[in-house]
Write a protein that holds these residues in place. Structure first.
Motif, PDB file in Angstrom:
ATOM      1  N   MET A 133     -93.611 -37.038  55.893  1.00 58.97           N
ATOM      2  CA  MET A 133     -94.406 -38.245  55.644  1.00 58.97           C
ATOM      3  C   MET A 133     -93.655 -39.483  56.133  1.00 58.97           C
ATOM      4  O   MET A 133     -94.220 -40.359  56.801  1.00 58.97           O
ATOM      5  N   ASP A 134     -92.361 -39.556  55.794  1.00 57.49           N
ATOM      6  CA  ASP A 134     -91.557 -40.715  56.191  1.00 57.49           C
ATOM      7  C   ASP A 134     -91.250 -40.715  57.686  1.00 57.49           C
ATOM      8  O   ASP A 134     -90.956 -41.768  58.257  1.00 57.49           O
ATOM      9  N   ARG A 135     -91.323 -39.524  58.310  1.00 56.68           N
ATOM     10  CA  ARG A 135     -91.018 -39.465  59.741  1.00 56.68           C
ATOM     11  C   ARG A 135     -92.225 -39.854  60.597  1.00 56.68           C
ATOM     12  O   ARG A 135     -92.088 -40.591  61.574  1.00 56.68           O
ATOM     13  N   VAL A 136     -93.418 -39.358  60.240  1.00 55.24           N
ATOM     14  CA  VAL A 136     -94.577 -39.587  61.110  1.00 55.24           C
ATOM     15  C   VAL A 136     -95.224 -40.951  60.898  1.00 55.24           C
ATOM     16  O   VAL A 136     -96.027 -41.383  61.729  1.00 55.24           O
ATOM     17  N   ASN A 137     -94.881 -41.632  59.781  1.00 57.72           N
ATOM     18  CA  ASN A 137     -95.551 -42.917  59.560  1.00 57.72           C
ATOM     19  C   ASN A 137     -95.249 -43.923  60.664  1.00 57.72           C
ATOM     20  O   ASN A 137     -96.074 -44.784  60.984  1.00 57.72           O
ATOM     21  N   MET A 138     -94.070 -43.804  61.300  1.00 54.88           N
ATOM     22  CA  MET A 138     -93.740 -44.717  62.395  1.00 54.88           C
ATOM     23  C   MET A 138     -94.651 -44.507  63.602  1.00 54.88           C
ATOM     24  O   MET A 138     -94.984 -45.468  64.308  1.00 54.88           O
ATOM     25  N   SER A 139     -95.078 -43.261  63.842  1.00 52.32           N
ATOM     26  CA  SER A 139     -95.938 -43.007  64.999  1.00 52.32           C
ATOM     27  C   SER A 139     -97.281 -43.722  64.865  1.00 52.32           C
ATOM     28  O   SER A 139     -97.926 -44.023  65.870  1.00 52.32           O
ATOM     29  N   ILE A 140     -97.710 -44.008  63.631  1.00 49.57           N
ATOM     30  CA  ILE A 140     -98.944 -44.767  63.411  1.00 49.57           C
ATOM     31  C   ILE A 140     -98.652 -46.262  63.323  1.00 49.57           C
ATOM     32  O   ILE A 140     -99.326 -47.087  63.954  1.00 49.57           O
ATOM     33  N   ALA A 141     -97.611 -46.619  62.569  1.00 47.77           N
ATOM     34  CA  ALA A 141     -97.302 -48.036  62.349  1.00 47.77           C
ATOM     35  C   ALA A 141     -96.780 -48.721  63.600  1.00 47.77           C
ATOM     36  O   ALA A 141     -96.838 -49.956  63.702  1.00 47.77           O
ATOM     37  N   ILE A 142     -96.291 -47.936  64.574  1.00 47.68           N
ATOM     38  CA  ILE A 142     -95.724 -48.548  65.784  1.00 47.68           C
ATOM     39  C   ILE A 142     -96.775 -49.316  66.575  1.00 47.68           C
ATOM     40  O   ILE A 142     -96.439 -50.261  67.305  1.00 47.68           O
ATOM     41  N   GLY A 257     -96.764 -32.530  55.067  1.00 45.56           N
ATOM     42  CA  GLY A 257     -96.266 -33.907  55.082  1.00 45.56           C
ATOM     43  C   GLY A 257     -96.766 -34.666  56.297  1.00 45.56           C
ATOM     44  O   GLY A 257     -97.126 -35.856  56.206  1.00 45.56           O
ATOM     45  N   SER A 258     -96.811 -33.982  57.443  1.00 44.58           N
ATOM     46  CA  SER A 258     -97.362 -34.617  58.646  1.00 44.58           C
ATOM     47  C   SER A 258     -98.843 -34.917  58.469  1.00 44.58           C
ATOM     48  O   SER A 258     -99.322 -35.997  58.838  1.00 44.58           O
ATOM     49  N   VAL A 259     -99.584 -33.970  57.895  1.00 43.38           N
ATOM     50  CA  VAL A 259    -101.007 -34.185  57.651  1.00 43.38           C
ATOM     51  C   VAL A 259    -101.213 -35.377  56.719  1.00 43.38           C
ATOM     52  O   VAL A 259    -102.044 -36.256  56.965  1.00 43.38           O
ATOM     53  N   THR A 260    -100.432 -35.406  55.627  1.00 44.21           N
ATOM     54  CA  THR A 260    -100.568 -36.487  54.648  1.00 44.21           C
ATOM     55  C   THR A 260    -100.216 -37.835  55.258  1.00 44.21           C
ATOM     56  O   THR A 260    -100.926 -38.834  55.062  1.00 44.21           O
ATOM     57  N   GLY A 261     -99.118 -37.870  56.018  1.00 47.94           N
ATOM     58  CA  GLY A 261     -98.712 -39.125  56.651  1.00 47.94           C
ATOM     59  C   GLY A 261     -99.727 -39.629  57.652  1.00 47.94           C
ATOM     60  O   GLY A 261    -100.062 -40.827  57.674  1.00 47.94           O
ATOM     61  N   LEU A 262    -100.239 -38.727  58.479  1.00 50.82           N
ATOM     62  CA  LEU A 262    -101.234 -39.121  59.478  1.00 50.82           C
ATOM     63  C   LEU A 262    -102.551 -39.535  58.840  1.00 50.82           C
ATOM     64  O   LEU A 262    -103.289 -40.363  59.379  1.00 50.82           O
ATOM     65  N   ALA A 263    -102.862 -38.967  57.673  1.00 55.31           N
ATOM     66  CA  ALA A 263    -104.130 -39.270  57.013  1.00 55.31           C
ATOM     67  C   ALA A 263    -104.092 -40.595  56.257  1.00 55.31           C
ATOM     68  O   ALA A 263    -105.055 -41.372  56.304  1.00 55.31           O
ATOM     69  N   PHE A 264    -102.975 -40.871  55.555  1.00 58.97           N
ATOM     70  CA  PHE A 264    -102.933 -42.040  54.683  1.00 58.97           C
ATOM     71  C   PHE A 264    -102.401 -43.300  55.369  1.00 58.97           C
ATOM     72  O   PHE A 264    -102.704 -44.412  54.924  1.00 58.97           O
ATOM     73  N   SER A 265    -101.593 -43.144  56.425  1.00 60.44           N
ATOM     74  CA  SER A 265    -101.025 -44.322  57.080  1.00 60.44           C
ATOM     75  C   SER A 265    -102.088 -45.285  57.617  1.00 60.44           C
ATOM     76  O   SER A 265    -102.001 -46.497  57.374  1.00 60.44           O
TER      77      SER A 265
END
Length: 527
Positions: A133-142, A257-265
């Motif tokens: 979750m903490d790793r993939v959030n940057m790919s969206i927030a960038i 965690g990747s699914v959750t991060g990509l979904a909620f970010s």
């Protein structure tokens, strides 16, 4: 004075009033209301019979079987020699005493009966969920960050890669640390470290680019110790027969965690702005850490609340023992199965990182999906991997329990993890339907997840005491494959096509299959 005696008889004493004088008055009315049970022990030394009488009262706790027991003991003094004479005859024996039906049927709540080793597994699963979750959030927030700070594509690439600077540094170091001081401390440190780095990311970005790069590298340092520490702690807690299932569940935490991060970010960014992603995701690590400190132990031997029957099960079926003091590097690097792990991990991660990194681009350029559709379909492989990893773990443990050797099971599972993706990637060039292409990609990643019961479980098989170090070694090769493979894919696409990209991946999958089946083993090679 010594003698041998067996339980002779017991009988309720309904008309007796228990002696509650002295300190036992503090026990309260619930003690006084219990029906006493008389237990008689009879032994016969040198022809003279002696009888000991125990008046026993039991109080049920209402939560566990049994309860507290008090007894009045009365006996006739009789001197017995150190060696019991042959004339001692045991009259009768009573082999089982049941204090009452309610006591037999009373049981602890299910959460207290839940195996502690699986509590450790679930906590590791949760840590890996937060990790991705903490790793993939940057790919969206960038995306909004680059618009706000006017970053060009080269700068964006630099920021994305800075994570791996720290991640590479702590793979082997994290394994050494976990094997020497214990997995609890190392994994706890890692989660706190990367959570703090996640929370500091928006502040660093506003201060300046160099600070952001340092914070992202620090985050990589924290996440780099997670896999070696987890491998170390599970090698001590999980019996061999449950190893594949436990590791599959933990690694599926990364996928979810990747699914959750990509979904909620995207939702958080839209509602509260891009900094909210880092603040909210990072704060979850503090909650996890509080539970981890209270519930986790590096070894079952350190857990004072572990039930004796579970302790026996773990220690009987586990081979990992005391902490490591010296790492035998010469022995480790001289073993062919160790190099089979390292080479196979490289071959595996080359294809995996390419698919997961370049998949949105493939969907957009080749299948002509828009960006929203590309992001949506990127979630599908992660879900497929989470499901397949747990199915593969169950199959592997079932085969082991049915008598198949661990070596055979590891080779079967990893062969599926190599040849499955290779087959489905070769079909992409013959497919014109976007739906079939997405299905092929999902099947490729689904069969890839069988590797969790293959090479990813093998570190604990061949060297349980050094499993953290081994995972650090092989995962370093895996991370390098991801870095080089991602860069090489860009070069190939400039001078070739997607078919060429897939051919390289298929070739490495085949190399990995050959190396794994020739040199790997499921037997312990390092003590």
């Amino acid at each position: 004075m010594s003698a041998r005696a067996l339980l002779y008889s017991f009988s309720p004493k309904p008309n007796a009033t228990p002696d509650i004088s002295g300190p036992r008055k503090s026990l309260g009315s619930d003690f006084r209301n219990q029906t006493p049970i008389r237990v008689r022990v009879r032994f016969e030394p040198s022809g003279k019979e002696c009888v000991c009488v125990f008046n026993v009262w039991a109080r049920r706790s209402g939560r566990r079987r049994g309860g507290k027991v008090w007894a009045d003991v009365k006996s006739e003094p009789y001197e017995v020699s150190d060696s019991v004479p042959k004339s001692v005859k045991l009259k009768e024996a009573f082999t089982d005493v049941v204090l009452g039906k309610e006591d037999a049927e009373s049981a602890a709540p299910w959460w207290e009966e839940f195996p502690k080793r699986w509590v450790i597994v679930v906590l590791c699963f949760s840590a890996f969920l937060l990790c991705n979750m903490d790793r993939v959030n940057m790919s969206i927030a960038i995306l909004p960050m680059s618009a706000e700070f006017n970053w060009n594509p080269a700068t964006v690439g630099l920021i994305q890669s800075s994570f791996f600077w720290g991640y590479l540094l702590t793979q082997i170091a994290g394994g050494i640390w976990a094997d020497t001081v214990g997995g609890k401390k190392v994994l706890g440190f890692g989660v706190v470290w990367w959570s703090v780095a996640t929370i500091l990311t928006p502040i660093a970005a506003k201060v300046g680019l160099p600070f952001l790069l340092v914070v992202r590298a620090f985050m990589g340092i924290g996440e780099g110790v997670a896999m070696p520490a987890m491998n170390n702690i599970l090698s001590k807690w999980v019996p061999v027969a449950e190893r594949s299932r436990s590791l599959a569940l933990v690694y599926s935490g990364m996928y979810l965690g990747s699914v959750t991060g990509l979904a909620f970010s995207p939702f958080l960014i839209h509602q509260f702005g891009w900094p909210s992603v880092f603040y909210s995701f990072g704060s979850l690590g503090t909650v996890w850490f509080a539970v981890w400190l209270n519930k986790a132990y590096s070894s079952p031997l350190e857990d004072p609340q572990l039930r004796p029957e579970e302790m026996k099960l773990i220690l009987t079926n586990s081979v990992s023992k005391e902490p490591v003091k010296v790492i035998p590097w010469g022995q480790i690097l001289s073993k062919a199965p160790v190099w089979a792990l390292i080479v196979s991990h490289f071959c595996h991660n080359w294809g995996t990182f390419i698919l997961l990194t370049w998949m949105p681009t493939y969907y957009h350029q080749v299948l002509k999906f828009n960006l929203t559709e590309s992001g949506l379909f990127c979630v599908l492989p992660w879900l497929t991997m989470a499901f397949s990893a747990n199915v593969g773990g169950w199959i592997a443990d079932t085969l082991v329990s049915k008598g198949y050797s661990v070596t055979t099971v590891r080779k079967i599972m990893q062969t599926i993890g190599f040849l499955g993706p290779a087959f489905f990637l070769t079909q992409l060039s013959h497919i014109n339907s976007p739906a079939m292409a997405v299905l092929c990609m999902a099947c490729s990643q689904g069969t890839d997840a069988f590797s969790q019961s293959g090479l990813y479980s093998n570190h604990q098989d061949i060297a349980p005491r050094y499993s953290g170090v081994l995972l650090g070694l092989s995962n370093t090769a895996g991370v390098l494959a991801g870095v080089f493979g991602t860069a090489a894919t860009g070069y190939i696409l400039q001078h070739g096509s997607w078919d060429d990209v897939f051919k390289v991946s298929v070739g490495l999958y085949l190399v990995g299959t050959v190396v794994w089946n020739l040199f790997s083993t499921g037997e312990k090679i390092l003590d």
